[in-house]
Design a protein around this motif. Structure first.
Motif, PDB file in Angstrom:
ATOM      1  N   VAL A  62       0.857  -1.174   0.000  1.00  0.00           N
ATOM      2  CA  VAL A  62       0.000   0.000   0.000  1.00  0.00           C
ATOM      3  C   VAL A  62       0.900   1.233   0.000  1.00  0.00           C
ATOM      4  CG1 VAL A  62      -1.718   1.305   1.305  1.00  0.00           C
ATOM      5  CG2 VAL A  62      -1.805  -1.182   1.244  1.00  0.00           C
ATOM      6  N   ALA A  63       0.716   2.091  -0.993  1.00  0.00           N
ATOM      7  CA  ALA A  63       1.537   3.294  -1.104  1.00  0.00           C
ATOM      8  C   ALA A  63       1.054   4.330  -0.094  1.00  0.00           C
ATOM      9  CB  ALA A  63       1.460   3.849  -2.510  1.00  0.00           C
ATOM     10  N   ARG A  64       1.999   4.880   0.654  1.00  0.00           N
ATOM     11  CA  ARG A  64       1.690   5.938   1.607  1.00  0.00           C
ATOM     12  C   ARG A  64       2.600   7.108   1.293  1.00  0.00           C
ATOM     13  NH1 ARG A  64       1.036   2.459   7.167  1.00  0.00           N
ATOM     14  NH2 ARG A  64      -0.627   1.160   6.368  1.00  0.00           N
ATOM     15  N   PHE A  65       2.009   8.268   1.145  1.00  0.00           N
ATOM     16  CA  PHE A  65       2.768   9.447   0.769  1.00  0.00           C
ATOM     17  C   PHE A  65       2.696  10.485   1.883  1.00  0.00           C
ATOM     18  CE2 PHE A  65       1.150   7.577  -3.167  1.00  0.00           C
ATOM     19  CZ  PHE A  65       2.335   7.378  -3.853  1.00  0.00           C
ATOM     20  N   ASP A  66       3.859  11.021   2.242  1.00  0.00           N
ATOM     21  CA  ASP A  66       3.899  12.141   3.180  1.00  0.00           C
ATOM     22  C   ASP A  66       3.957  13.409   2.344  1.00  0.00           C
ATOM     23  OD1 ASP A  66       3.916  10.583   5.478  1.00  0.00           O
ATOM     24  OD2 ASP A  66       6.090  10.314   5.375  1.00  0.00           O
ATOM     25  N   VAL A  67       3.032  14.313   2.592  1.00  0.00           N
ATOM     26  CA  VAL A  67       2.928  15.526   1.792  1.00  0.00           C
ATOM     27  C   VAL A  67       3.146  16.728   2.690  1.00  0.00           C
ATOM     28  CG1 VAL A  67       1.420  16.878   0.299  1.00  0.00           C
ATOM     29  CG2 VAL A  67       1.282  14.398   0.259  1.00  0.00           C
TER      30      VAL A  67
END
Length: 76
Positions: A62-67
């Motif tokens: 599962v891709a998790r992105f910190d923005v």
């Protein structure tokens, strides 16, 4: 020897009545199995993907992105 009585004074062979709010039925989680090996899954991420950790390809994670975001105007 005296027999157990409930708060109403009647004898109950099964024992005292349960406390209010504790006699709710337990919820049973549905059984989720791996799509490849059909073993039961317990980990929340594995259950969501329906793939066990041994059967998962690293590309299927599962891709998790910190923005980084600018703060909202007028907030703190």
């Amino acid at each position: 020897m005296t027999s157990p009585t409930n708060p109403t004074g009647s004898t109950d062979p099964a024992g005292p009545e349960p406390l209010p709010g504790t006699d709710t039925a337990q919820t049973i989680r549905s059984r989720v199995t791996c799509r490849r090996c059909h073993r039961p899954l317990h980990d929340p991420e594995s259950r969501m993907l329906r793939l066990g950790p041994e059967c998962r390809d690293p590309a299927e994670r599962v891709a998790r992105f910190d923005v980084d975001q600018e703060p909202l105007p007028g907030v703190g």
